[in-house]
Design a protein around this motif. Structure first.
Motif, PDB file in Angstrom:
ATOM      1  N   PHE A 169     128.350  15.048  50.032  1.00 51.66           N
ATOM      2  CA  PHE A 169     129.580  16.393  50.088  1.00 51.66           C
ATOM      3  C   PHE A 169     130.021  17.425  49.654  1.00 51.66           C
ATOM      4  CE2 PHE A 169     128.943  11.786  47.815  1.00 51.66           C
ATOM      5  CZ  PHE A 169     130.461  11.142  48.585  1.00 51.66           C
ATOM      6  N   TYR A 184     127.023  16.464  43.596  1.00 51.67           N
ATOM      7  CA  TYR A 184     128.050  15.404  42.495  1.00 51.67           C
ATOM      8  C   TYR A 184     126.661  14.648  42.031  1.00 51.67           C
ATOM      9  CZ  TYR A 184     132.430  15.493  44.558  1.00 51.67           C
ATOM     10  OH  TYR A 184     133.884  15.946  44.632  1.00 51.67           O
ATOM     11  N   LEU A 185     125.160  15.617  41.956  1.00 50.50           N
ATOM     12  CA  LEU A 185     124.537  14.539  41.078  1.00 50.50           C
ATOM     13  C   LEU A 185     124.526  14.309  39.918  1.00 50.50           C
ATOM     14  CD1 LEU A 185     121.279  17.560  41.979  1.00 50.50           C
ATOM     15  CD2 LEU A 185     122.154  15.218  42.831  1.00 50.50           C
ATOM     16  N   ILE A 186     124.056  13.303  39.465  1.00 49.64           N
ATOM     17  CA  ILE A 186     124.564  12.632  38.325  1.00 49.64           C
ATOM     18  C   ILE A 186     123.616  13.558  36.628  1.00 49.64           C
ATOM     19  CG2 ILE A 186     123.584  10.581  36.352  1.00 49.64           C
ATOM     20  CD1 ILE A 186     125.187  10.045  38.966  1.00 49.64           C
ATOM     21  N   PRO A 187     124.879  14.158  36.307  1.00 47.51           N
ATOM     22  CA  PRO A 187     124.232  15.287  35.458  1.00 47.51           C
ATOM     23  C   PRO A 187     122.648  15.101  34.350  1.00 47.51           C
ATOM     24  CG  PRO A 187     126.633  14.859  35.273  1.00 47.51           C
ATOM     25  CD  PRO A 187     126.214  14.124  35.959  1.00 47.51           C
ATOM     26  N   PHE A 188     122.719  13.883  33.672  1.00 51.30           N
ATOM     27  CA  PHE A 188     121.615  13.224  32.775  1.00 51.30           C
ATOM     28  C   PHE A 188     121.087  12.726  33.168  1.00 51.30           C
ATOM     29  CE2 PHE A 188     124.658  10.049  32.988  1.00 51.30           C
ATOM     30  CZ  PHE A 188     124.026   8.169  33.183  1.00 51.30           C
ATOM     31  N   LEU A 189     120.800  12.899  34.248  1.00 48.97           N
ATOM     32  CA  LEU A 189     119.529  12.269  34.946  1.00 48.97           C
ATOM     33  C   LEU A 189     119.107  13.560  35.785  1.00 48.97           C
ATOM     34  CD1 LEU A 189     120.220   8.873  37.340  1.00 48.97           C
ATOM     35  CD2 LEU A 189     118.992   9.389  35.050  1.00 48.97           C
ATOM     36  N   GLU A 225     115.330  11.257  39.588  1.00 49.32           N
ATOM     37  CA  GLU A 225     115.330  10.390  39.112  1.00 49.32           C
ATOM     38  C   GLU A 225     116.773  10.566  40.006  1.00 49.32           C
ATOM     39  OE1 GLU A 225     114.035  10.984  34.283  1.00 49.32           O
ATOM     40  OE2 GLU A 225     116.215  11.732  35.262  1.00 49.32           O
ATOM     41  N   LEU A 256     116.867   7.031  42.440  1.00 53.93           N
ATOM     42  CA  LEU A 256     117.678   5.734  41.842  1.00 53.93           C
ATOM     43  C   LEU A 256     118.248   5.356  42.796  1.00 53.93           C
ATOM     44  CD1 LEU A 256     119.503   5.220  39.686  1.00 53.93           C
ATOM     45  CD2 LEU A 256     121.615   6.301  39.966  1.00 53.93           C
ATOM     46  N   MET A 301     116.358  20.153  35.670  1.00 49.00           N
ATOM     47  CA  MET A 301     117.907  18.623  35.542  1.00 49.00           C
ATOM     48  C   MET A 301     118.954  20.008  36.566  1.00 49.00           C
ATOM     49  SD  MET A 301     117.854  16.746  33.378  1.00 49.00           S
ATOM     50  CE  MET A 301     118.776  15.586  33.211  1.00 49.00           C
ATOM     51  N   ARG A 345     118.748  12.958  48.385  1.00 52.51           N
ATOM     52  CA  ARG A 345     119.452  11.895  47.774  1.00 52.51           C
ATOM     53  C   ARG A 345     119.609  11.247  48.672  1.00 52.51           C
ATOM     54  NH1 ARG A 345     124.027  11.936  43.543  1.00 52.51           N
ATOM     55  NH2 ARG A 345     125.351  12.473  45.211  1.00 52.51           N
ATOM     56  N   ILE A 405     114.685   3.097  36.449  1.00 57.75           N
ATOM     57  CA  ILE A 405     115.667   4.457  35.438  1.00 57.75           C
ATOM     58  C   ILE A 405     116.307   3.187  34.319  1.00 57.75           C
ATOM     59  CG2 ILE A 405     116.974   6.052  35.354  1.00 57.75           C
ATOM     60  CD1 ILE A 405     115.976   7.131  38.430  1.00 57.75           C
ATOM     61  N   LYS A 464     118.481   8.172  29.313  1.00 56.73           N
ATOM     62  CA  LYS A 464     118.917   9.053  29.916  1.00 56.73           C
ATOM     63  C   LYS A 464     120.061   9.838  29.702  1.00 56.73           C
ATOM     64  CE  LYS A 464     114.925   8.831  32.771  1.00 56.73           C
ATOM     65  NZ  LYS A 464     113.710   9.452  31.850  1.00 56.73           N
ATOM     66  N   ASP A 465     120.377   8.981  29.288  1.00 55.56           N
ATOM     67  CA  ASP A 465     122.555  10.267  29.081  1.00 55.56           C
ATOM     68  C   ASP A 465     122.205   9.922  27.600  1.00 55.56           C
ATOM     69  OD1 ASP A 465     125.116  10.562  29.297  1.00 55.56           O
ATOM     70  OD2 ASP A 465     125.209   8.627  28.149  1.00 55.56           O
ATOM     71  N   HIS A 491     120.005  13.379  27.034  1.00 60.32           N
ATOM     72  CA  HIS A 491     121.146  14.344  27.595  1.00 60.32           C
ATOM     73  C   HIS A 491     121.632  14.971  26.148  1.00 60.32           C
ATOM     74  CE1 HIS A 491     124.051  16.891  30.308  1.00 60.32           C
ATOM     75  NE2 HIS A 491     123.035  17.174  30.727  1.00 60.32           N
ATOM     76  N   GLU A 527     130.500  10.265  36.902  1.00 59.42           N
ATOM     77  CA  GLU A 527     129.814  10.008  37.260  1.00 59.42           C
ATOM     78  C   GLU A 527     129.476   8.634  37.355  1.00 59.42           C
ATOM     79  OE1 GLU A 527     129.476  12.523  34.427  1.00 59.42           O
ATOM     80  OE2 GLU A 527     129.315  13.640  35.709  1.00 59.42           O
ATOM     81  N   ILE A 559     130.793   8.093  40.805  1.00 62.77           N
ATOM     82  CA  ILE A 559     129.573   8.439  42.275  1.00 62.77           C
ATOM     83  C   ILE A 559     128.304   7.690  42.317  1.00 62.77           C
ATOM     84  CG2 ILE A 559     127.337  10.373  42.346  1.00 62.77           C
ATOM     85  CD1 ILE A 559     129.508  11.922  40.908  1.00 62.77           C
ATOM     86  N   ILE A 566     124.913   2.059  43.258  1.00 66.87           N
ATOM     87  CA  ILE A 566     124.509   1.480  41.567  1.00 66.87           C
ATOM     88  C   ILE A 566     125.322   0.517  41.676  1.00 66.87           C
ATOM     89  CG2 ILE A 566     124.177   1.918  39.161  1.00 66.87           C
ATOM     90  CD1 ILE A 566     122.261   3.423  41.924  1.00 66.87           C
TER      91      ILE A 566
END
Ligand SMILES: Nc1ncnc2c1ncn2[C@@H]1O[C@H](COP(=O)(O)OP(=O)(O)O)[C@@H](O)[C@H]1O
Ligand SMILES: [Mg+2]
Lengths: 237, 383
Positions: free
Chosen positions: A95, A99-104, A108, A112, A144, A160, B2, B7-8, B11, B295, B298, B304
């Motif tokens: 995109f 839009y990456l997952i911020p907590f990974l 990761e 994923l 991160m 990704r 994972i 992970k969350d 974070h 998230e 996404i 997922i």
């Protein structure tokens, strides 16, 4: 038939009903082959994102047919309940924003989807490292996304999209947030991926400078999709 | 694979822990509330257990000195003593006193008993300093939590009492500190009239009220080995026409009449706290999920499965509930000693709360799960 990656027949998409009915696509017919990098262009609001989302089994069309590879996935209705399985196994999404997952962390994020597909962690990580290396960000594998620059994040996002070894990549304005130099390098990268991995790529773009790198142009005209050759007057570098 | 929850949480670790601590404090208060209730039940029984009396003989048609005022003649003990199966019987008094200490007045319950008689209500195990009462007059054994030292002198009524012993852990059925005085002193304090009153009575032509028979609040008795306590009680009831309660019946009276209302009060309060905790956990999970909607969209978009995302929500909720429970226990154990009355923290209560909180967490996570199911993957890229 072996070359066909995406085929769309009489695809129609309306939003809403009655007075608020919006006719976005009215009978689109086109095909994209494996190894092709196709640009999708149209004015804003013409339905480019909607079209990508239908091909990506995210947005349900109103009617028509969609083939992904040889598989008929939509024939006036979804032919499978598991559109998400199709997405994670066959399609890579890119995109405008990463839009990456911020907590990974980076690796990761990249592994994923393949891990969800059942690829063992070691194997998924090895391939992810190859991709990150290819995009010159292997050293950021354990950072991160918040620690990376915009360009680096976008490259992670492309990694990704490739990590599940997709047959199709749907890229919605992937270069819109990048400077022209970075944009060119991303589009060249996509072209190389299409050729090397035999992946079909549809890339939405507003940037005419990107067109020379593409094999073909799809335009949404009068709510239909029309195929054009790339303009000859620009030199392909 | 994972683990998204892990992970969350990593974070947003600080926020997660602080949230768990906040909920934990609430749960700690729930545990303290239950502990207060348990403490009341324990307190109610301390005196009864210390007295080691099998039978309570009290004024007819009353429930005894713990529930309402009861007066019987002291010499009733002799009539009780001759009943078949009675081993010992003595008179005993209970009264509220306000002791003047150096700093502030303390409210205590005074137990009056005859130090020369056969039943000594002071549990020797609770005597930590000094001695039992030795004299008929002006000696007092005090509970250690009211601030009087051994040998200290306390003015009560018209006389000065000397502290001869200090006990630990002795409380009245209402949780007030206990003191022990001699029966004679207690009778004087409770039943005798002031000089003014006597003069005024005489002026009204009322006969000399000081010549009243000595009264007590109850006669307590022990039963000989081999005799059935209930049948001895029946026997006394029939021959002496008094109300007689066994020790167990006295306990029932205490717990039913006195504790029941309190337990309803505390029970309701605890239930409300549990509901509030549940709502707060649910709200936290809801906002935690809302914060992750982008998230989640996404993840749905790139394929997922819902199950993985829901697992994340459920695991986070359960962990939050679990951590809150741990913090709640730590918190309650840290502060329960500061409460003036007894707080009893029981493991079984903690387990019960644990189950309730886990169930509440699962219910709370359903809200998050609903958000996950309804999340639109296309919304990820919209706007
Ligand atoms: N969920 C929706 N509901 C109603 N109308 C929509 C929705 N999504 C898109 N549209 C409309 O469809 C048209 C095409 O949108 P879009 O595919 O985002 O255009 P593009 O990507 O070409 O700018 C627009 O007119 C837009 O308002
Ligand atoms: Mg768009």
């Amino acid at each position: 038939m072996a070359k066909q990656a995406i085929k769309v027949e009489n695809l129609v998409k309306h939003f809403g009903k009655g007075d608020s009915l919006v006719r976005v696509i009215e009978g689109a017919n086109f095909q994209v082959d494996k190894g092709e990098l196709v640009a999708l262009i149209a004015p804003s609001g013409a339905g480019k994102t909607t079209l990508l989302m239908m091909i990506g089994c995210v947005e349900e069309p109103t009617s028509g047919k969609i083939y992904l590879g040889d598989e008929l996935v939509y024939d006036n209705r979804w032919l499978t309940k598991e559109q998400r399985k199709i997405r994670r196994e066959k399609i890579g999404f890119i995109f405008q924003a990463h839009y990456l997952i911020p907590f990974l962390n980076v690796i990761e994020n990249v592994t994923l989807v393949p891990q969800t597909n059942g690829v063992p962690q070691k194997e998924a990580e090895a391939f992810a490292m190859e991709l990150l290396d290819y995009f010159d960000i292997a050293d950021k594998a354990h950072n991160m996304s918040s620690e990376l620059s915009g360009g680096q994040n976008q490259r992670v996002a492309i990694a990704r999209a490739l990590a599940n070894k997709p047959q199709i990549i749907l890229a919605d304005e992937p270069t819109a947030a990048l400077d022209s130099e970075r944009s060119v390098s991303v589009v060249k990268m996509l072209k190389k991926i299409a050729m090397d991995q035999d992946v079909a790529i549809i890339m939405v773009t507003h940037d005419e400078d990107m067109l020379p790198f593409c094999d073909r142009i799809l335009k949404i005209e009068n709510k239909k999709v029309v195929s054009h050759d790339v303009p000859k007057n620009k030199d392909v570098i | 694979m994972i683990n998204l929850a892990q992970k969350d949480i990593k974070h947003t670790f600080g926020k997660f822990i602080v949230t768990a601590m906040g909920v934990g404090m609430l749960l700690g208060i729930v545990l303290i509330m239950i502990g207060v209730y348990r403490g009341m039940i324990v307190d109610a029984k301390v005196l009864l257990d210390d007295l080691k009396a099998d039978l309570w003989i009290v004024q007819e048609d009353t429930l005894g000195p713990f529930a309402e005022s009861s007066r019987v003649h002291e010499d009733l003990k002799n009539s009780v003593h001759v009943i078949d199966g009675v081993k010992k019987s003595v008179g005993i008094t209970f009264q509220n006193l306000q002791l003047i200490s150096k700093t502030k007045p303390v409210r205590v319950v005074a137990v009056g008993f005859d130090p020369y008689d056969t039943i000594n209500p002071i549990n020797p195990a609770r005597l930590v300093e000094g001695d039992m009462l030795r004299k008929d007059h002006y000696e007092i054994v005090v509970s250690d939590n009211i601030g009087f030292k051994l040998g200290e002198e306390i003015p009560i009524g018209r006389n000065i009492y000397k502290v001869v012993g200090v006990t630990h852990g002795t409380v009245s059925s209402g949780g007030d500190p206990l003191v022990y005085i001699s029966l004679k002193d207690a009778q004087e304090l409770q039943f005798s009239y002031s000089n003014n009153r006597i003069r005024s009575d005489r002026a009204r032509g009322i006969k000399d009220s000081t010549t009243n028979m000595p009264m007590v609040n109850a006669i307590i008795a022990t039963v000989r080995l081999g005799y059935d306590i209930d049948s001895v009680a029946n026997n006394i009831r029939q021959t002496l026409h008094k109300s007689v309660y066994t020790k167990d019946e006295q306990k029932d009276i205490l717990t039913k009449n006195l504790i029941e209302r309190a337990s309803k009060q505390i029970g309701l309060f605890t239930a409300i706290l549990v509901v509030v905790s549940t709502i707060i956990i649910a709200l936290i999970i809801y906002t935690m999920t809302l914060e992750k909607m982008k998230e989640i969209s996404i993840m749905k978009l790139i394929g997922i499965p819902n199950s993985m995302i829901m697992k994340m929500i459920v695991q986070e909720t359960l962990l939050l509930g679990f951590l809150a429970f741990i913090f709640g226990n730590l918190f309650s154990h840290l502060i329960y000693g500061r409460f003036p009355k007894r707080v009893v923290l029981e493991i079984s209560d903690a387990w019960m709360l644990f189950i309730i909180i886990m169930v509440a967490s699962i219910l709370a996570s359903l809200i998050g799960i609903k958000k996950v199911i309804n999340a639109d993957p296309a919304a990820a890229i919209g706007g």
